[in-house]
Structure formats: C-alpha cells, structure tokens
Design a protein around this motif. Structure first.
Motif, PDB file in Angstrom:
ATOM      1  N   LYS A  23     -39.514  -6.473  -6.622  1.00 17.34           N
ATOM      2  CA  LYS A  23     -38.519  -5.414  -6.629  1.00 17.34           C
ATOM      3  C   LYS A  23     -39.206  -4.057  -6.599  1.00 17.34           C
ATOM      4  N   ALA A  24     -38.791  -3.221  -5.672  1.00 17.34           N
ATOM      5  CA  ALA A  24     -39.392  -1.895  -5.551  1.00 17.34           C
ATOM      6  C   ALA A  24     -39.153  -1.086  -6.815  1.00 17.34           C
ATOM      7  N   GLU A  25     -40.129  -0.271  -7.173  1.00 17.03           N
ATOM      8  CA  GLU A  25     -40.003   0.565  -8.365  1.00 17.03           C
ATOM      9  C   GLU A  25     -39.307   1.892  -8.064  1.00 17.03           C
ATOM     10  N   LYS A  26     -39.530   2.410  -6.856  1.00 17.48           N
ATOM     11  CA  LYS A  26     -38.972   3.712  -6.492  1.00 17.48           C
ATOM     12  C   LYS A  26     -38.285   3.612  -5.134  1.00 17.48           C
ATOM     13  N   GLU A  27     -37.297   4.460  -4.939  1.00 19.76           N
ATOM     14  CA  GLU A  27     -36.569   4.481  -3.669  1.00 19.76           C
ATOM     15  C   GLU A  27     -37.511   4.705  -2.488  1.00 19.76           C
ATOM     16  N   GLU A  28     -38.505   5.576  -2.671  1.00 18.53           N
ATOM     17  CA  GLU A  28     -39.412   5.894  -1.570  1.00 18.53           C
ATOM     18  C   GLU A  28     -40.261   4.696  -1.147  1.00 18.53           C
ATOM     19  N   ASP A  29     -40.334   3.677  -2.019  1.00 18.50           N
ATOM     20  CA  ASP A  29     -41.128   2.493  -1.682  1.00 18.50           C
ATOM     21  C   ASP A  29     -40.506   1.692  -0.538  1.00 18.50           C
ATOM     22  N   ILE A  30     -39.219   1.879  -0.296  1.00 20.99           N
ATOM     23  CA  ILE A  30     -38.572   1.110   0.772  1.00 20.99           C
ATOM     24  C   ILE A  30     -38.163   1.996   1.953  1.00 20.99           C
ATOM     25  N   ASP A  31     -38.638   3.239   1.949  1.00 26.18           N
ATOM     26  CA  ASP A  31     -38.386   4.118   3.084  1.00 26.18           C
ATOM     27  C   ASP A  31     -39.180   3.644   4.298  1.00 26.18           C
ATOM     28  N   GLN A  32     -38.590   3.804   5.465  1.00 26.65           N
ATOM     29  CA  GLN A  32     -39.285   3.589   6.728  1.00 26.65           C
ATOM     30  C   GLN A  32     -39.187   4.872   7.546  1.00 26.65           C
ATOM     31  N   PHE A  33     -40.249   5.124   8.335  1.00 20.74           N
ATOM     32  CA  PHE A  33     -40.285   6.351   9.130  1.00 20.74           C
ATOM     33  C   PHE A  33     -40.447   5.967  10.600  1.00 20.74           C
ATOM     34  N   ILE A  34     -39.460   6.349  11.397  1.00 21.89           N
ATOM     35  CA  ILE A  34     -39.362   5.887  12.775  1.00 21.89           C
ATOM     36  C   ILE A  34     -39.687   7.034  13.728  1.00 21.89           C
ATOM     37  N   SER A  35     -40.705   6.819  14.555  1.00 22.27           N
ATOM     38  CA  SER A  35     -41.067   7.806  15.565  1.00 22.27           C
ATOM     39  C   SER A  35     -40.051   7.805  16.698  1.00 22.27           C
ATOM     40  N   LYS A  36     -39.718   8.980  17.152  1.00 18.89           N
ATOM     41  CA  LYS A  36     -38.743   9.086  18.241  1.00 18.89           C
ATOM     42  C   LYS A  36     -39.307   8.560  19.556  1.00 18.89           C
ATOM     43  N   THR A  37     -40.613   8.719  19.754  1.00 13.20           N
ATOM     44  CA  THR A  37     -41.223   8.352  21.035  1.00 13.20           C
ATOM     45  C   THR A  37     -42.109   7.120  20.965  1.00 13.20           C
ATOM     46  N   ASN A  38     -42.396   6.618  19.763  1.00 12.51           N
ATOM     47  CA  ASN A  38     -43.336   5.503  19.650  1.00 12.51           C
ATOM     48  C   ASN A  38     -42.852   4.489  18.621  1.00 12.51           C
ATOM     49  N   SER A  39     -41.594   4.113  18.711  1.00  7.45           N
ATOM     50  CA  SER A  39     -41.017   3.175  17.755  1.00  7.45           C
ATOM     51  C   SER A  39     -41.325   1.738  18.145  1.00  7.45           C
ATOM     52  N   THR A  40     -41.601   0.906  17.140  1.00  2.90           N
ATOM     53  CA  THR A  40     -41.821  -0.520  17.394  1.00  2.90           C
ATOM     54  C   THR A  40     -40.529  -1.318  17.224  1.00  2.90           C
ATOM     55  N   LEU A  41     -39.449  -0.642  16.876  1.00  2.00           N
ATOM     56  CA  LEU A  41     -38.170  -1.318  16.700  1.00  2.00           C
ATOM     57  C   LEU A  41     -37.505  -1.587  18.050  1.00  2.00           C
ATOM     58  N   ASP A  42     -36.494  -2.423  18.009  1.00  2.00           N
ATOM     59  CA  ASP A  42     -35.658  -2.648  19.180  1.00  2.00           C
ATOM     60  C   ASP A  42     -35.192  -1.301  19.737  1.00  2.00           C
ATOM     61  N   GLU A  43     -35.240  -1.168  21.053  1.00  2.00           N
ATOM     62  CA  GLU A  43     -34.928   0.114  21.687  1.00  2.00           C
ATOM     63  C   GLU A  43     -33.527   0.611  21.324  1.00  2.00           C
ATOM     64  N   LYS A  44     -32.560  -0.294  21.327  1.00  2.00           N
ATOM     65  CA  LYS A  44     -31.190   0.112  21.009  1.00  2.00           C
ATOM     66  C   LYS A  44     -31.057   0.483  19.530  1.00  2.00           C
ATOM     67  N   LEU A  45     -31.778  -0.220  18.665  1.00  2.00           N
ATOM     68  CA  LEU A  45     -31.750   0.108  17.239  1.00  2.00           C
ATOM     69  C   LEU A  45     -32.365   1.487  17.007  1.00  2.00           C
ATOM     70  N   THR A  46     -33.473   1.758  17.685  1.00  2.00           N
ATOM     71  CA  THR A  46     -34.103   3.074  17.565  1.00  2.00           C
ATOM     72  C   THR A  46     -33.146   4.173  18.000  1.00  2.00           C
ATOM     73  N   GLU A  47     -32.469   3.948  19.107  1.00  2.00           N
ATOM     74  CA  GLU A  47     -31.507   4.931  19.604  1.00  2.00           C
ATOM     75  C   GLU A  47     -30.364   5.131  18.603  1.00  2.00           C
ATOM     76  N   TYR A  48     -29.911   4.040  18.005  1.00  2.00           N
ATOM     77  CA  TYR A  48     -28.829   4.140  17.021  1.00  2.00           C
ATOM     78  C   TYR A  48     -29.264   4.972  15.823  1.00  2.00           C
ATOM     79  N   ILE A  49     -30.477   4.710  15.349  1.00  2.00           N
ATOM     80  CA  ILE A  49     -30.990   5.460  14.201  1.00  2.00           C
ATOM     81  C   ILE A  49     -31.038   6.951  14.513  1.00  2.00           C
ATOM     82  N   TRP A  50     -31.524   7.285  15.703  1.00  2.00           N
ATOM     83  CA  TRP A  50     -31.665   8.698  16.047  1.00  2.00           C
ATOM     84  C   TRP A  50     -30.331   9.390  16.300  1.00  2.00           C
ATOM     85  N   ASN A  51     -29.308   8.615  16.595  1.00  2.00           N
ATOM     86  CA  ASN A  51     -27.979   9.202  16.767  1.00  2.00           C
ATOM     87  C   ASN A  51     -27.196   9.275  15.460  1.00  2.00           C
ATOM     88  N   ALA A  52     -27.702   8.606  14.425  1.00  2.00           N
ATOM     89  CA  ALA A  52     -27.012   8.589  13.135  1.00  2.00           C
ATOM     90  C   ALA A  52     -27.220   9.907  12.396  1.00  2.00           C
TER      91      ALA A  52
END
Length: 401
Positions: free
Chosen positions: A288-317
C-alpha cells in the motif's frame, strides 16, 4: 517519469565501431586553445559523430532497420566523412570551452564527485558485458574501448567535463544563476509537455473465464466496476485506498489459483483443500502506497508509452483531479488528471532537466560561440590519415561480427 539529459559512462561512446588501434590513447593529437587533446578523447567524439550521422541518414530515409553505408551518403548537404570530421571538431572545441568557461566562472567538480564518477566508470570498464561479448567478441567494455584506442583516462576526462558542463549550465540558468529560468517558465514548460495522472487499469483478460476472450457480459461487468470506483474516488475515498483494494484482490485471486493448483493432501499439514486454499488467500498481501505522490504517473505529450488513444484522452482531460472512465479494446482505465505544477517532489527531482529543455539550445550556442575562435594545432597525419573516419570505419568493419 524522469527526463533523460545526462549520459551514463557507458553511453559516452556509441557501440557502433570496433578497431585495432591499441595504445594510441597514450598520446595527444592536437591542441585547442593551448589545451592538449588526447587521442582517445578525439576518437570518442568521432564515434559519437559517426553514430549521429548514421541516425540522421536513417531518419531521412525513414528506415531504422536496413544496414546503410554511411560514407556513401550525405548529411546536411555534406559528405558523411566531412560532416563527421566537422562534428568531431565541434565537440572537441566545446569540450575545451566548457573547461575554460568553468575556470572563468569559478565552477568546479569536487574531488569526492570525481572519485565517485571514477568508481562508477571503473565498474563499467571491468565488468563482463554480454552485449559486447555477443556483438564484438570482447569480454568487457574496457577491452572494447581499448581496442578502439580509447583508454580509461580519456573516459574519465569526458565524464568529468560532462559533469562540469552540468554545473556550468546551472551556474547560468539555475534558480540563483546569472540568467535564471523562472518558476513561471518551468511551470509553463511542464504544463505544455507533461500530464500528471493517477490511473487504475482493469484489464478484460483478468476478469474473463480462464483461457477465453472476455464476453460482452464480462466486459460490461468490468465497466460497471470501473464506474463504481469513479464514484468512490469522486466522493470521499482516496486513490491509495482504492488501488490497494484492487491490488489486494488481485493478490488474493492469484494466491487462490496457485493454491488450488499446488494442493497435495500429503503436504498440506492435515488441511482440507478448501482450508488450504483459504489459508493461502488469507495470507496474501499487497503493498500500500504511503503517499499520494507514490502513485502519480507523468505522461509525456510526445513520447508516451501508453496506448495512443489513452494518451490522447489524458491530454484532453481537465487537470482537476476528477476521476473518469476510458475504455479500450483490451481494458478499462480509471483516470484522474491533476495539475502537474503542483507535484513539488517530482518538479524538484526534474528541475535541472526542465531547465535544460528550456535553455539547452541557448547554452549550447553560448558554448559554441565561445570556442569559435580557438586556435587549433593538429598532427595532420593522425587527424587526416590514420584517424580519418572513413579509414577507421573500414578497419572496424573487418573486426566486427
């Protein structure tokens, strides 16, 4: 996610060439602004220039798979050989300029820092390297470098000057530097290039019947579960608690499956199968994570390893921390995008890299301008003949696998 600006000791040279030039690192082939340049330092910059030329050619051809004859191509309107020579000398001049500018501005690398870098480099130099063994037939990185005439002392110098360059950059562009990058500039850059998210992934495969593709009913059940999580997260519950619940459930499911497969009445200490399985489930744990920041993820706009559509969704959110559901063909995601500028620990860890992304080109131009007028006295035979990039490459081709 961290930015990648610093080169590792192993990355100082590109593993592109191999040569029989043993012993040449003991000498010097030129002076630049009165500073003697080791043969090995020059050759290492030449290797890097060769790799840059190769990459530029492949990018222009839009082909990263086929082998190319670098020296039959042009780079930026010049023959590859001439481009490599010019790029090598540019890097040599900058190598000198960084040291001269550091002296002028009182920028130094401490003895302790140098000792730590050298210990790290020595380890890289001495340890067995499977890649080098497979590609070039040498046991260690040190043997490989020495075969190219590049000794440990040259790599130590390159590493030291790289560290000096980092410090010199911060002398100019750090928070207390001569030309400081402001907090507003950093926040603007991060907002434009990185998204901070908390995310839960519910894969359809995890909820499908064993060895079967998820049915429409099973997919709907996953979607319903994700929506329930969203309601809880947008209520009073934290991502830490919900994520822990999901991870613990997954751990228990795995423990149950493993116990059912491994049950043997002769080794179960008198437990029935149901008791044995339940015991395994009860003993399953999840971190179990101790702090909220322990489960943060940081997604690059131009170099994301996530699914392309998921990356686009995140950036539009909206970056308001509100959770929502996003579905793909293979999974359902619970996504909550937050304001990246509020992530103080991450920002601190990546402060220098962000400053370099903003002012790196300006810094490079400053260094290049400083060294343009440096006088160069060279050994013509070594520079133009023995270590001509095309001749070195031909020599290398005979030794590489």
């Amino acid at each position: 996610m961290k930015f990648g600006f610093k080169k590792t000791a192993a990355g100082v040279l590109a593993l592109a060439l191999t040569a029989s030039l043993c012993g040449c690192d003991k000498g010097y082939l030129m002076t630049v602004d009165g500073m003697s340049i080791r043969n090995g330092v020059y050759l290492s910059f030449q290797q890097t220039a060769y790799t840059s030329a190769s990459s530029k050619i492949q990018e222009e051809k839009d082909d990263n798979t086929s082998e190319i004859d670098v020296f039959s191509e042009t780079v930026e309107g010049k023959s590859a050989s001439d481009w490599i020579k010019e790029e090598t000398m540019k890097q040599v001049r900058k190598y000198v300029a960084v040291q001269r500018m550091s002296d002028e501005n009182g920028v130094t690398v401490s003895d302790d820092e140098i000792a730590e870098m050298n210990r790290d480099l020595q380890t890289t130099w001495d340890e067995d390297n499977l890649y080098v063994q497979y590609m070039f037939g040498f046991n260690t990185m040190g043997q490989y470098y020495e075969s190219m005439g590049i000794g440990l002392d040259s790599l130590k110098e390159i590493r030291r000057v790289n560290a000096l360059s980092d410090k010199l950059f911060m002398h100019f562009y750090g928070a207390d530097g001569t030309y400081p990058v402001t907090a507003d500039e950093i926040n603007e850059y991060l907002t434009e290039n990185y998204a901070a998210v908390k995310m839960l992934t519910l894969s359809y495969a995890d909820y499908a019947a064993e060895n079967h593709t998820a049915t429409d009913e099973e997919k709907q059940a996953v979607n319903d579960k994700a929506k329930a999580y969203v309601d809880r997260l947008n209520g009073s519950e934290s991502f830490i608690d919900v994520k822990y619940e999901i991870d613990l459930e997954a751990a228990r499911d795995k423990a149950k499956a493993d116990a059912e497969d491994s049950y043997d009445e002769h080794t179960a200490n008198g437990l029935s199968k149901d008791e044995y399985v339940q015991k395994a489930v009860d003993e399953a744990t999840a971190e179990k994570a101790e702090k909220e920041e322990d489960i943060d993820q940081f997604i690059s706009k131009t170099n994301s390893t996530l699914d392309e559509k998921l990356t686009e969704y995140i950036w539009n959110a909206a970056a308001d921390g509100k959770a929502s559901v996003f579905e793909t063909d293979s999974a359902v995601y619970v996504v909550a995008r937050e304001d990246v500028t509020t992530k103080e620990t991450w920002k601190e860890n990546n402060d220098e890299a962000a400053r370099k992304a903003i002012k790196g080109e300006e810094y490079d131009s400053m260094v290049e301008l400083t060294c343009q007028s440096y006088a160069v006295e060279k050994d013509d035979y070594l520079v133009d003949k023995k270590y001509d990039p095309e001749k070195v490459n031909k020599r290398n081709s005979k030794n590489s696998k």
